[in-house]
Design an enzyme around this catalytic site. Structure first.
Site, mmCIF file in Angstrom:
data_model
loop_
_atom_site.group_PDB
_atom_site.id
_atom_site.type_symbol
_atom_site.label_atom_id
_atom_site.label_comp_id
_atom_site.label_asym_id
_atom_site.label_seq_id
_atom_site.Cartn_x
_atom_site.Cartn_y
_atom_site.Cartn_z
ATOM 1 N N CYS A 26 0.756 -1.147 -0.004
ATOM 2 C CA CYS A 26 -0.101 0.040 -0.127
ATOM 3 C C CYS A 26 0.725 1.048 -0.106
ATOM 4 O O CYS A 26 1.254 2.007 1.113
ATOM 5 C CB CYS A 26 -0.924 -0.148 1.254
ATOM 6 S SG CYS A 26 -2.187 1.031 1.289
ATOM 7 N N GLU A 27 1.612 1.415 -1.163
ATOM 8 C CA GLU A 27 2.527 2.473 -1.117
ATOM 9 C C GLU A 27 2.545 2.805 -2.699
ATOM 10 O O GLU A 27 3.063 1.983 -3.372
ATOM 11 C CB GLU A 27 3.847 1.945 -0.811
ATOM 12 C CG GLU A 27 4.866 3.023 -0.347
ATOM 13 C CD GLU A 27 4.717 3.899 0.820
ATOM 14 O OE1 GLU A 27 4.818 5.156 0.697
ATOM 15 O OE2 GLU A 27 4.271 3.301 1.905
#
Length: 432
Positions: free
Chosen positions: A362-363
């Site tokens: 999640c980046e």
């Protein structure tokens, strides 16, 4: 065809490594998966050992820089192939110890060794402490005295050489967190200080000018500067330094445009410089150490992924998502490092599709490679990223609580696990 000699394509059109089908390896062991070719590792180790025999009459030893990839099996291989070991933490010392590595053949690096690490290393019998600063010198002398031991030490010197590489991995210039500077007189004062202490024995000087270097000349220049310093120490202090550690940093091939220097060429040119300077200063040719790490395991390793979602943004890019990413390869996020990506399921097909390989974290910066050419990809294909044997597992993390992958060793068509895949239970093991 490939950057790695251990790679090939079989009759199914699949990528192979060490005679093993990568698609089958992905099915058997799961992905993400690190794979290492044992024959490549051992062959490179032997080439370094042989170069010492050829150019230094055996008067030296390569030290495997275990920060590139530290695990028990690599320690065992290094020992079997007659290499020493460069360690940089208590954890790497413990790994070597647990693998049965002879600790007298270890060099302990680090710019901020803790008191606990120093005591552990002394009790473990570490061969040489590569001292980085005066605080460490005083601390080491104090702890060695309490333990009634005498520590053999080396000083890490900044020779002021530009290694022509990425700013983050240049370590020989004066503006570096590592070592003593020559230009300021700091290094010479440190030598004088060491001679006053009772519990240390200064036997070696060390330098390391950077990483992923393709030019021999900076290594030659650094060696000449270090030999001049050895001459100065003899002339002005009457002390002969018997060992010289010239570090590592030898470049490897990540993409076809990389042009690494044959390691034997490096050894030959540097040996000429060292011998000439020894004669000039009337000092014995020192026992030579070097610290190859990336060049031993880098090209021997690949990482396998399974393709998940594919997202095409018209006229912008196509994202191919894989089941790994920055947790198993942080180097693209850190350095924008180039890699070769192969569609291992269709390695016999031409690389005609331009894709950005995206990780699952999640980046938004979780990318493995941007705008890279691969054979057309579909969901479920196995992707291989080449030359990931160094600084991939060793820099891996549990970001997003993702377990670290397994490492599999292959050799002549056979495979075995050398590091187990982490489980979710491993993730919470230390939680309270």
């Amino acid at each position: 065809m490939f950057v790695n000699d251990c790679l090939n394509i079989n009759e199914k059109g699949h990528l192979t490594i060490g005679g093993c089908d990568t698609v089958e390896l992905a099915k058997e062991y799961g992905t993400p998966l690190y794979v290492l070719d044992e024959n490549t590792i051992r062959t490179t180790c032997r080439s370094y050992v042989e170069s010492f025999k050829k150019f230094y009459n055996g008067n030296g030893m390569p030290l495997y820089a275990s920060k590139a990839l530290s695990c028990k099996e690599l320690c065992r291989i290094a020992n079997e192939e007659h290499l020493g070991l460069d360690v940089v933490s208590g954890g790497e010392i413990y790994t070597a110890q647990q693998a049965g590595f002879p600790m007298e053949k270890t060099h302990f690096h680090g710019n901020n060794k803790t008191a606990a690490e120093i005591e552990f290393a002394l009790n473990a019998g570490v061969g040489t402490f590569v001292v980085d600063n005066l605080y460490e010198l005083e601390l080491l002398n104090e702890i060695a005295g309490k333990l009634v031991k005498k520590a053999k030490i080396s000083f890490r010197i900044k020779p002021g050489v530009d290694a022509h590489t990425h700013n983050f991995i240049r370590t020989g210039q004066i503006d570096s967190k590592f070592g003593f500077a020559l230009e300021t007189g700091e290094a010479f004062e440190a030598v004088k200080k060491a001679l006053e202490y009772e519990n240390v024995n200064l036997a070696e000087l060390h330098c390391h000018i950077g990483s992923q270097i393709f030019d021999i000349d900076p290594f030659v220049t650094a060696a000449e500067i270090m030999m001049d310093f050895i001459g100065k120490i003899k002339d002005e202090l009457g002390v002969t330094i018997s060992n010289l550690n010239l570090g590592g940093g030898f470049g490897i091939m990540y993409v076809n445009s990389d042009e690494p220097v044959p390691y034997e060429n490096y050894m030959e040119k540097v040996s000429v410089a060292v011998k000439a300077k020894a004669a000039e200063h009337n000092v014995p040719v020192p026992y030579i150490f070097i610290e190859p790490g990336r060049s031993i395991v880098g090209e021997a390793g690949i990482t396998l992924y399974t393709v998940g979602g594919i997202k095409e943004i018209p006229n912008i890019r196509t994202y191919v998502s894989v089941d790994g990413g920055m947790t198993d390869n942080i180097r693209y996020a850190l350095y924008q490092s180039d890699y070769t990506v192969v569609n291992a399921s269709h390695a016999d097909k031409e690389a005609t599709q331009t894709v950005t390989v995206a990780g699952k974290c999640c980046e938004s910066g979780d990318l493995v490679q941007e705008h890279t050419q691969v054979a057309p990809v579909t969901v479920g294909d196995t992707l291989a990223v080449l030359s990931t044997g160094a600084y991939n597992y060793s820099m891996a993390s549990n970001y997003n609580r993702i377990p670290r992958p397994a490492i599999v060793m292959v050799n002549n068509g056979k495979s075995r696990v050398i590091v187990k895949r982490e489980s979710y239970e491993d993730i919470v093991r230390n939680d309270i």
